[in-house]
Motif scaffolding. Structure first.
Motif, PDB file in Angstrom:
ATOM      1  N   SER A 135       0.850  -1.188   0.000  1.00  0.00           N
ATOM      2  CA  SER A 135       0.000   0.000   0.000  1.00  0.00           C
ATOM      3  C   SER A 135       0.883   1.233   0.000  1.00  0.00           C
ATOM      4  O   SER A 135       1.950   1.237   0.633  1.00  0.00           O
ATOM      5  N   PRO A 136       0.490   2.305  -0.704  1.00  0.00           N
ATOM      6  CA  PRO A 136       1.280   3.533  -0.684  1.00  0.00           C
ATOM      7  C   PRO A 136       1.062   4.353   0.579  1.00  0.00           C
ATOM      8  O   PRO A 136       1.652   5.417   0.738  1.00  0.00           O
ATOM      9  N   GLY A 138      -1.259   6.704   3.217  1.00  0.00           N
ATOM     10  CA  GLY A 138      -2.242   7.755   3.002  1.00  0.00           C
ATOM     11  C   GLY A 138      -3.187   7.914   4.171  1.00  0.00           C
ATOM     12  O   GLY A 138      -2.879   7.555   5.306  1.00  0.00           O
ATOM     13  N   GLN A 146      -9.697   5.704   0.671  1.00  0.00           N
ATOM     14  CA  GLN A 146      -8.295   6.032   0.868  1.00  0.00           C
ATOM     15  C   GLN A 146      -7.901   7.257   0.049  1.00  0.00           C
ATOM     16  O   GLN A 146      -8.301   7.401  -1.105  1.00  0.00           O
ATOM     17  N   VAL A 148      -4.371   9.799  -0.881  1.00  0.00           N
ATOM     18  CA  VAL A 148      -2.920   9.997  -0.821  1.00  0.00           C
ATOM     19  C   VAL A 148      -2.662  11.502  -0.787  1.00  0.00           C
ATOM     20  O   VAL A 148      -3.143  12.241  -1.646  1.00  0.00           O
ATOM     21  N   VAL A 150       0.084  14.666  -0.716  1.00  0.00           N
ATOM     22  CA  VAL A 150       1.450  15.061  -1.068  1.00  0.00           C
ATOM     23  C   VAL A 150       1.636  16.521  -0.679  1.00  0.00           C
ATOM     24  O   VAL A 150       0.813  17.373  -1.021  1.00  0.00           O
ATOM     25  N   THR A 199      -4.275  16.397  -2.603  1.00  0.00           N
ATOM     26  CA  THR A 199      -4.990  15.222  -2.110  1.00  0.00           C
ATOM     27  C   THR A 199      -5.580  14.469  -3.299  1.00  0.00           C
ATOM     28  O   THR A 199      -6.313  15.034  -4.098  1.00  0.00           O
ATOM     29  N   THR A 200      -5.252  13.203  -3.413  1.00  0.00           N
ATOM     30  CA  THR A 200      -5.689  12.382  -4.522  1.00  0.00           C
ATOM     31  C   THR A 200      -6.414  11.153  -4.005  1.00  0.00           C
ATOM     32  O   THR A 200      -5.923  10.468  -3.106  1.00  0.00           O
ATOM     33  N   PHE A 202      -7.343   7.463  -3.986  1.00  0.00           N
ATOM     34  CA  PHE A 202      -6.610   6.282  -4.435  1.00  0.00           C
ATOM     35  C   PHE A 202      -7.592   5.150  -4.735  1.00  0.00           C
ATOM     36  O   PHE A 202      -8.409   4.793  -3.919  1.00  0.00           O
ATOM     37  N   PHE A 206      -1.628  -1.007  -5.742  1.00  0.00           N
ATOM     38  CA  PHE A 206      -0.383  -0.257  -5.844  1.00  0.00           C
ATOM     39  C   PHE A 206       0.701  -1.207  -6.333  1.00  0.00           C
ATOM     40  O   PHE A 206       1.124  -2.095  -5.619  1.00  0.00           O
TER      41      PHE A 206
END
Length: 207
Positions: A135-136, A138, A146, A148, A150, A199-200, A202, A206
């Motif tokens: 999992s990335p 987040g 979820q 993510v 940045v 904010t993205t 998800f 992954f």
């Protein structure tokens, strides 16, 4: 009233503070040592030059790694912050001598393409052997969705700027960052700081 067991000492002597990026360098050095990258550089990447004296490729490589992690705008600024802790910095990578900045410059000027390819191949092989995280990471909301996040630092201090060529055959040099990035906070006086959160949502796996 101060507790009797507390002792406060002051001195007029200036003592440099530990760079804020030293913690990240410590963590990366531990990882590189644990996975065998440092040992592989010493064994597989050779570049013999008499003028480099006591130094090997690994000594210059770890300095460049530290420079990349530090985020300092120039190599000169990086060395100014590093010099008081040069011994401790090199010890993180199992080395005992910090190359002078002039020695590093001579090394980079003399470095041949074969040595560069050997370093690139080594890091590429290590990258390809790593498995992707499950999992990335987040953030998750209450519905289990979820996201993510940045953090983007839009200041000039965070943007690495290379020296601009000054030739008569070229137009006048200018910096695009002067118009798109704010001065930022240097620790002496506060300026305008521009930071952006991306904010993205998800979806999917992954890989």
């Amino acid at each position: 009233m101060a507790h009797s067991s507390v002792t406060i000492q002051i001195t007029p002597q200036s003592v440099p503070s530990i760079p804020s990026w030293m913690g990240e360098v410590t963590a990366v050095a531990q990882v590189l040592s644990h996975v065998g990258i440092l040992k592989a550089i010493q064994q597989r990447v050779q570049f013999a030059r008499v003028r480099f004296g006591h130094y090997d490729v690994i000594d210059f490589a770890v300095v460049l790694i530290g420079y990349a992690l530090s985020g300092e705008p120039t190599l000169k600024a990086f060395y100014e912050r590093l010099l008081p802790f040069g011994g401790a910095f090199m010890a993180l990578f199992g080395r005992d001598r910090l190359p002078d900045r002039s020695t590093l410059s001579r090394f980079l000027a003399a470095l041949d393409q074969a040595t560069v390819e050997a370093l690139r191949t080594l890091f590429q092989e290590d990258l390809q052997t790593r498995k992707a995280f499950a999992s990335p990471g987040g953030l998750w909301d209450r519905l289990g969705q979820q996201f993510v996040v940045v953090d983007v630092d839009g200041t000039r201090q965070a943007a690495r700027q290379r020296a601009l060529p000054q030739l008569k055959s070229l137009p006048d040099a200018h910096r695009r960052f002067d118009q798109i990035a704010a001065p930022g906070y240097l620790g002496r006086k506060r300026g305008e700081v521009v930071r952006t959160l991306i904010t993205t949502r998800f979806e999917g796996s992954f890989t």
